[in-house]
Design a protein around this motif. Structure first.
Motif, mmCIF file in Angstrom:
data_model
loop_
_atom_site.group_PDB
_atom_site.id
_atom_site.type_symbol
_atom_site.label_atom_id
_atom_site.label_comp_id
_atom_site.label_asym_id
_atom_site.label_seq_id
_atom_site.Cartn_x
_atom_site.Cartn_y
_atom_site.Cartn_z
ATOM 1 N N GLN A 177 0.828 -1.200 0.000
ATOM 2 C CA GLN A 177 0.000 0.000 0.000
ATOM 3 C C GLN A 177 0.863 1.251 0.000
ATOM 4 O OE1 GLN A 177 -3.224 0.377 -0.404
ATOM 5 N NE2 GLN A 177 -3.026 2.609 -0.265
ATOM 6 N N GLY A 178 1.959 1.209 0.752
ATOM 7 C CA GLY A 178 2.858 2.356 0.793
ATOM 8 C C GLY A 178 3.506 2.626 -0.551
ATOM 9 N N LEU A 179 3.836 1.557 -1.292
ATOM 10 C CA LEU A 179 4.422 1.727 -2.620
ATOM 11 C C LEU A 179 3.412 2.300 -3.607
ATOM 12 C CD1 LEU A 179 6.476 -1.580 -2.893
ATOM 13 C CD2 LEU A 179 7.422 0.732 -2.976
ATOM 14 N N ARG A 180 2.180 1.849 -3.495
ATOM 15 C CA ARG A 180 1.152 2.316 -4.432
ATOM 16 C C ARG A 180 0.766 3.768 -4.179
ATOM 17 N NH1 ARG A 180 -1.754 -0.794 -7.704
ATOM 18 N NH2 ARG A 180 -1.445 -3.054 -7.722
ATOM 19 N N SER A 181 0.801 4.163 -2.918
ATOM 20 C CA SER A 181 0.359 5.517 -2.564
ATOM 21 C C SER A 181 1.377 6.161 -1.647
ATOM 22 C CB SER A 181 -1.015 5.473 -1.879
ATOM 23 O OG SER A 181 -1.955 4.796 -2.678
ATOM 24 N N PRO A 182 2.540 6.552 -2.174
ATOM 25 C CA PRO A 182 3.576 7.133 -1.317
ATOM 26 C C PRO A 182 3.068 8.353 -0.581
ATOM 27 C CG PRO A 182 3.997 7.631 -3.631
ATOM 28 C CD PRO A 182 2.878 6.632 -3.603
ATOM 29 N N ASP A 242 -0.285 11.531 8.739
ATOM 30 C CA ASP A 242 -0.200 11.734 10.181
ATOM 31 C C ASP A 242 0.847 10.753 10.686
ATOM 32 O OD1 ASP A 242 -0.444 11.907 12.891
ATOM 33 O OD2 ASP A 242 -2.497 11.149 12.982
ATOM 34 N N LEU A 243 2.091 11.217 10.835
ATOM 35 C CA LEU A 243 3.196 10.334 11.170
ATOM 36 C C LEU A 243 2.976 9.641 12.502
ATOM 37 C CD1 LEU A 243 6.011 9.251 10.491
ATOM 38 C CD2 LEU A 243 6.976 11.285 11.585
ATOM 39 N N GLN A 284 5.142 20.535 9.928
ATOM 40 C CA GLN A 284 4.871 19.948 8.620
ATOM 41 C C GLN A 284 6.177 19.431 8.027
ATOM 42 O OE1 GLN A 284 1.803 19.666 7.139
ATOM 43 N NE2 GLN A 284 2.808 18.433 5.557
ATOM 44 N N LEU A 285 6.171 18.170 7.615
ATOM 45 C CA LEU A 285 7.367 17.553 7.069
ATOM 46 C C LEU A 285 7.230 17.366 5.556
ATOM 47 C CD1 LEU A 285 7.882 14.738 9.743
ATOM 48 C CD2 LEU A 285 8.831 17.050 9.746
ATOM 49 N N ALA A 286 8.362 17.413 4.862
ATOM 50 C CA ALA A 286 8.370 17.124 3.435
ATOM 51 C C ALA A 286 7.861 15.692 3.224
ATOM 52 C CB ALA A 286 9.771 17.280 2.863
ATOM 53 N N ARG A 287 7.035 15.499 2.202
ATOM 54 C CA ARG A 287 6.359 14.213 2.031
ATOM 55 C C ARG A 287 7.334 13.042 1.923
ATOM 56 N NH1 ARG A 287 2.567 12.855 -3.086
ATOM 57 N NH2 ARG A 287 4.627 12.686 -4.061
ATOM 58 N N GLU A 288 8.352 13.172 1.076
ATOM 59 C CA GLU A 288 9.279 12.065 0.887
ATOM 60 C C GLU A 288 10.112 11.817 2.150
ATOM 61 O OE1 GLU A 288 9.573 9.816 -1.491
ATOM 62 O OE2 GLU A 288 7.781 10.704 -2.363
ATOM 63 N N ILE A 289 10.468 12.907 2.864
ATOM 64 C CA ILE A 289 11.206 12.752 4.120
ATOM 65 C C ILE A 289 10.332 12.013 5.134
ATOM 66 C CG2 ILE A 289 12.265 13.958 6.061
ATOM 67 C CD1 ILE A 289 13.923 14.211 3.566
ATOM 68 N N ALA A 346 14.087 18.052 7.423
ATOM 69 C CA ALA A 346 12.801 17.400 7.613
ATOM 70 C C ALA A 346 11.650 18.201 7.010
ATOM 71 C CB ALA A 346 12.552 17.170 9.106
ATOM 72 N N SER A 347 11.757 19.523 7.080
ATOM 73 C CA SER A 347 10.700 20.371 6.551
ATOM 74 C C SER A 347 10.817 20.602 5.055
ATOM 75 C CB SER A 347 10.711 21.714 7.259
ATOM 76 O OG SER A 347 11.918 22.408 6.992
ATOM 77 N N GLY A 348 11.949 20.197 4.481
ATOM 78 C CA GLY A 348 12.141 20.377 3.048
ATOM 79 C C GLY A 348 12.831 21.669 2.671
ATOM 80 N N ARG A 349 13.166 22.506 3.647
ATOM 81 C CA ARG A 349 13.767 23.804 3.337
ATOM 82 C C ARG A 349 15.173 23.634 2.776
ATOM 83 N NH1 ARG A 349 11.888 25.138 8.516
ATOM 84 N NH2 ARG A 349 14.024 25.396 9.287
ATOM 85 N N ALA A 350 15.850 22.529 3.151
ATOM 86 C CA ALA A 350 17.232 22.350 2.699
ATOM 87 C C ALA A 350 17.318 21.490 1.427
ATOM 88 C CB ALA A 350 18.045 21.671 3.808
#
Length: 211
Positions: A64-69, A75-76, A105-110, A206-210
């Motif tokens: 499921q995680g692969l199909r819908s990253p 909600d971590l 808020q965290l970057a999705r891929e992170i 983690a937030s994606g700023r970097a």
């Protein structure tokens, strides 16, 4: 990895590994029904069925995680907390979840990689450590995000902790994921105190700023 490639891998896993394990579980379950209740192997066979069921649940979750990253990790804290129920782990395990600081808020891929690392650590704790208490802590600060998972189980063999086990990639995968997202992963373990997994990631990453 693109969604199309993730979907292809998910399909392959479902049609090969997961289907094979499910079929084996059904055949074993049918055979166990014919084993006498007082047979010395009955408890062992029941435990094997339980482990196979846990593996099937983990496989479905991974697919499921692969199909819908990202879908599982919106909600971590909630996603990691639900793992006990997903695994149908023993209800008498004391699972304590703590969140400190203001959630960011965290970057999705992170966030996805954090979830996969946390999930692997929790699966190990629930399914393999024999622990009676498992703690999950997420600590948010202006400087970093820290994820800590510890148990009071049997610990991990030092050689396995250092080099892993042949054809088992869980620990190696956790370390690779942490490196990929610029995090630092520490795994501390001993038979006397159990295992503690620590993951720290700078907030800017983690937030994606970097990125």
């Amino acid at each position: 990895m693109r969604l199309e490639e993730r979907t292809r891998i998910a399909q392959e896993l479902h049609d090969t590994l997961l289907q094979t394990v499910q079929s084996a579980s059904l055949h074993l379950g049918a055979a166990v029904l014919r084993v006498a209740q007082d047979s010395p192997v009955k408890n062992q066979l029941d435990r094997i069925l339980e482990i196979m069921g846990q593996g099937i649940a983990e496989g479905r979750s991974a697919i499921q995680g692969l199909r819908s990253p990202g879908s599982q990790t919106s909600d971590l804290v909630g996603a990691l907390t639900r793992i006990q129920d997903e695994l149908k782990a023993q209800p008498d395990i004391d699972f304590c979840v703590t969140v400190t600081g203001r959630q960011k808020q965290l970057a999705r891929e992170i966030q996805h990689e954090i979830y996969r690392i946390g999930r692997e650590a929790l699966v190990n704790a629930f399914c393999h450590s024999g622990a009676k208490r498992i703690e999950l802590e997420l600590a948010y600060s202006d400087r970093e995000l820290c994820v800590r998972i510890c148990d009071n189980g049997c610990g991990i063999d030092p050689q396995m902790l250092e080099k892993g086990r042949d054809e088992h990639w869980g620990l190696a995968g956790m370390r690779e994921r942490a490196t990929r997202i610029g995090g630092v992963l520490k795994i501390l373990s001993s038979p006397a105190v159990g295992t503690e997994v620590q993951l720290s990631i700078p907030t800017s990453i983690a937030s994606g700023r970097a990125l």
